[in-house]
Design a protein around this motif. Structure first.
Motif, PDB file in Angstrom:
ATOM      1  N   GLU A 414       3.394   6.912  -2.486  1.00  0.00           N
ATOM      2  CA  GLU A 414       3.364   5.635  -2.299  1.00  0.00           C
ATOM      3  C   GLU A 414       1.901   5.088  -2.361  1.00  0.00           C
ATOM      4  O   GLU A 414       1.143   5.384  -1.869  1.00  0.00           O
ATOM      5  N   ASN A 415       1.680   4.040  -3.224  1.00  0.00           N
ATOM      6  CA  ASN A 415       0.388   3.334  -3.239  1.00  0.00           C
ATOM      7  C   ASN A 415      -0.577   4.722  -3.503  1.00  0.00           C
ATOM      8  O   ASN A 415      -1.575   4.903  -2.856  1.00  0.00           O
ATOM      9  N   PRO A 416      -0.465   5.036  -4.823  1.00  0.00           N
ATOM     10  CA  PRO A 416      -1.161   6.328  -5.090  1.00  0.00           C
ATOM     11  C   PRO A 416      -2.602   6.132  -5.196  1.00  0.00           C
ATOM     12  O   PRO A 416      -3.419   7.083  -5.141  1.00  0.00           O
ATOM     13  N   GLU A 417      -3.153   5.011  -5.624  1.00  0.00           N
ATOM     14  CA  GLU A 417      -4.583   4.565  -5.570  1.00  0.00           C
ATOM     15  C   GLU A 417      -5.186   4.452  -4.251  1.00  0.00           C
ATOM     16  O   GLU A 417      -6.508   4.400  -4.159  1.00  0.00           O
ATOM     17  N   GLU A 418      -4.454   4.380  -3.065  1.00  0.00           N
ATOM     18  CA  GLU A 418      -5.170   4.295  -1.854  1.00  0.00           C
ATOM     19  C   GLU A 418      -5.324   5.681  -1.454  1.00  0.00           C
ATOM     20  O   GLU A 418      -4.597   6.527  -1.447  1.00  0.00           O
ATOM     21  N   TYR A 419      -6.571   5.688  -0.703  1.00  0.00           N
ATOM     22  CA  TYR A 419      -6.932   6.960  -0.168  1.00  0.00           C
ATOM     23  C   TYR A 419      -6.290   7.080   1.300  1.00  0.00           C
ATOM     24  O   TYR A 419      -7.011   6.373   2.104  1.00  0.00           O
ATOM     25  N   ASN A 420      -5.371   7.835   1.545  1.00  0.00           N
ATOM     26  CA  ASN A 420      -4.924   7.991   2.777  1.00  0.00           C
ATOM     27  C   ASN A 420      -4.514   9.390   3.175  1.00  0.00           C
ATOM     28  O   ASN A 420      -3.676   9.891   2.956  1.00  0.00           O
ATOM     29  N   PRO A 421      -5.313  10.198   3.920  1.00  0.00           N
ATOM     30  CA  PRO A 421      -5.043  11.446   4.465  1.00  0.00           C
ATOM     31  C   PRO A 421      -3.736  11.381   5.331  1.00  0.00           C
ATOM     32  O   PRO A 421      -3.230  12.444   5.398  1.00  0.00           O
ATOM     33  N   GLU A 422      -3.054  10.377   5.640  1.00  0.00           N
ATOM     34  CA  GLU A 422      -1.968  10.489   6.659  1.00  0.00           C
ATOM     35  C   GLU A 422      -0.684  10.928   5.552  1.00  0.00           C
ATOM     36  O   GLU A 422       0.193  11.392   6.369  1.00  0.00           O
ATOM     37  N   ARG A 423      -1.029  11.044   4.077  1.00  0.00           N
ATOM     38  CA  ARG A 423       0.232  11.402   3.692  1.00  0.00           C
ATOM     39  C   ARG A 423       0.423  12.910   3.705  1.00  0.00           C
ATOM     40  O   ARG A 423       1.689  13.354   3.733  1.00  0.00           O
ATOM     41  N   PHE A 424      -0.681  13.590   4.427  1.00  0.00           N
ATOM     42  CA  PHE A 424      -0.590  14.963   4.567  1.00  0.00           C
ATOM     43  C   PHE A 424      -0.422  15.259   5.902  1.00  0.00           C
ATOM     44  O   PHE A 424      -0.544  16.339   6.519  1.00  0.00           O
ATOM     45  N   SER A 425      -0.077  14.185   6.842  1.00  0.00           N
ATOM     46  CA  SER A 425      -0.035  14.418   8.389  1.00  0.00           C
ATOM     47  C   SER A 425       1.451  15.735   8.528  1.00  0.00           C
ATOM     48  O   SER A 425       2.314  15.830   7.450  1.00  0.00           O
ATOM     49  N   SER A 426       1.522  15.961   9.836  1.00  0.00           N
ATOM     50  CA  SER A 426       2.688  17.046   9.965  1.00  0.00           C
ATOM     51  C   SER A 426       4.018  16.610   9.784  1.00  0.00           C
ATOM     52  O   SER A 426       4.848  17.333   9.423  1.00  0.00           O
ATOM     53  N   ASP A 427       4.077  15.207  10.160  1.00  0.00           N
ATOM     54  CA  ASP A 427       5.511  14.823   9.834  1.00  0.00           C
ATOM     55  C   ASP A 427       5.668  13.946   8.549  1.00  0.00           C
ATOM     56  O   ASP A 427       6.768  13.559   8.375  1.00  0.00           O
TER      57      ASP A 427
END
Length: 502
Positions: A414-427
């Protein structure tokens, strides 16, 4: 006579044309979608060979132009190669049917690059399996805890170096790749060989381990051509026989290993470094001590531990400088964990820095150091795409996996150009399409040094975030554009940041 000569020249040109294009119906005959525009002798690779196009951009464009297809055929010079475009086929090649695609495509001639021929990336069959077993043991949890002690000393040296640059100023500017290549080269010297790499001592820069790394990896014309030959079009290197390792570096490591091992035989004192472990494993296996093999393995530790880790660290630093709120959140985690362990960097503490893992993973998604995985078919196999395309792959055929394109495909992110570490959160991380995320490869040949790389990167970043804030410098050219022909992603103009004491 003139007419005869003209006909002879014309006939020769026609014959040459048919020779250079003789394979260009390969994919059509097999019912596989193919790219138009193959040039005689060059196939689709002219812009890459001429260093006009970055390899990542080249394969990203092919991926986007063929979205909706499962695979597409191209021509590297005169050789047909297959690009697979969907994660299920990636899984088939890298894991499910690994035995049919077990070899990498890089060909190293032992006569041209004798030490590099021992690198596990270049090995196949039993030699690869034996090397893999040794390295898996070398990077076990027990060994990593021991190697961390050397890493911590280098962290302290890096902090002293940064403080020295900030002695009379409020903030100091650093090129991140330059700074972190000093760090990783010094780690390799200490943890790999038990010696001082002089990487933070500018007065001894001519004998530093960092200089050796620059000789191999800096984006010089020689290195760009060598990279193209060795990694992108290895068939050319069978003709030109260019060595990846400069002769001066080859000589340095042969001399270093011989001197270090000679001294250790005299004093009999065991060491806790990679070189000592490899030598002990040779003896434990009852083999005759092979200095050439030991030197090749030591060089592999240097190559794999120096450039890749410093590149990853520099892009993580860039992203942290670009997103202050993410940097602050990570700093809070670092300080919390360090306080738990009395301010010390520990193996257990680094494992508890889960948000740092998220930052690490997201930076590797945005800018993977391996933009393309290339495998070679070793046993005939039938690949079946979700679009109904079926390809019976013949032994010797190259299979290409466009890593960066998969990492930025909106179908999987989702929104691949956005830098978002939450993609890899535990949930959320368990919802990620596994074979659309390949920072270290996958399957039996996944990078064996992955845990060592993560260890030194996390330790170095923890030491920095504990004491400094990192701010992006206007010298960094945004958006980032990579230099064509480099082994790993290298931004034009560098990655510049200010360090400020907290």
């Amino acid at each position: 006579m003139t007419i005869v000569l003209v006909f002879l020249i014309l006939g020769a040109l026609i014959a040459l044309y048919y020779y250079l294009t003789r394979n260009y119906k390969y994919w059509q005959r097999r019912g596989v979608p193919w790219m138009d525009g193959a040039l005689p002798g060059f196939g689709h690779m002219l812009s890459v060979i001429c260093l006009r196009t970055d390899a990542a951009d080249f394969y990203n464009k092919i991926y986007k132009d063929n979205k909706g297809r499962s695979m597409v055929g191209i021509y590297e010079l005169m050789s047909p190669s297959l690009i697979i475009l969907e994660p299920e086929l990636v899984k088939t090649v890298l894991q499910t049917n690994f035995s049919n695609f077990s070899a990498n495509t890089v060909h190293v001639d032992p006569e041209v690059d004798p030490l590099l021929s021992y690198n596990p990336f270049c090995l196949t069959g039993d030699k690869w399996q034996n090397s893999r077993k040794r390295l898996t043991y070398a990077f076990s949890s027990m060994r990593l805890k021991i190697l961390l002690e050397s890493v911590k000393l280098v962290c302290a040296t890096m902090e002293k170096y940064i403080d020295g640059k900030m002695s009379n100023v409020e903030k100091a500017e650093f090129e991140l790749k330059s700074l972190f290549s000093r760090y990783t080269a010094q780690v390799v010297a200490a943890a790999g060989f038990g010696v001082d790499g002089y990487c933070f001592d500018d007065e001894k820069k001519d004998i530093s381990f960092r200089k050796l790394g620059q000789a191999i990896f800096e984006p010089s014309t020689r290195n760009k051509i060598m990279f193209t030959f060795l990694f992108l079009i290895p068939s050319l290197n069978k003709i030109f026989k260019m060595s990846f390792i400069p002769k001066s570096v080859d000589h340095f490591f042969r001399t270093l290993v011989a001197d270090v091992m000679g001294q250790r035989r005299k004093d009999g004192i065991p060491r806790n470094d990679f070189l000592h472990l490899m030598a002990e494993l040779e003896r434990a296996e009852g083999k005759k001590f092979d200095t050439e093999m030991l030197t090749g393995q030591a060089l592999s530790f240097f190559i794999d531990g120096y450039e890749t880790s410093s590149t990853v660290m520099s892009f993580i630093g860039f992203h942290l400088a670009s997103y202050p709120e993410i940097q602050e959140k990570l700093r809070e985690e670092v300080l919390s964990v360090l306080n738990k362990y009395d301010g010390e960097i520990t193996y257990e503490g680094l494992r508890e820095m889960t948000y740092m893992d998220q930052v690490f993973n997201e930076s590797m998604r945005m800018v993977p150091v391996i933009v393309l995985i290339k495998k070679r078919c070793t046993e005939e196999f039938e690949l079946k795409g979700s679009d109904g395309v079926v390809c019976r792959v013949q032994p010797g055929t190259k299979i290409m996996i466009p890593v960066q394109a998969l990492h930025t495909d909106p179908e999987y992110w989702e929104n691949p150009e956005e830098y978002n570490p939450e993609r890899f959160s535990s949930d959320r991380k368990y919802n990620i399409e596994r074979f659309a995320y390949l920072p270290f490869g996958e399957g039996p040949r996944i990078c064996v040094g992955m845990r060592m790389a993560q260890l030194q990167i996390k330790a170095g970043l923890a030491r920095i975030l504990k004491k400094y804030s990192v701010e992006l410098s206007p010298r960094t050219q945004i958006p980032l554009k990579m230099i064509p022909g480099t082994i790993l992603p290298t931004p034009k103009g560098g990655l510049w940041s200010y360090f400020r004491r907290l």
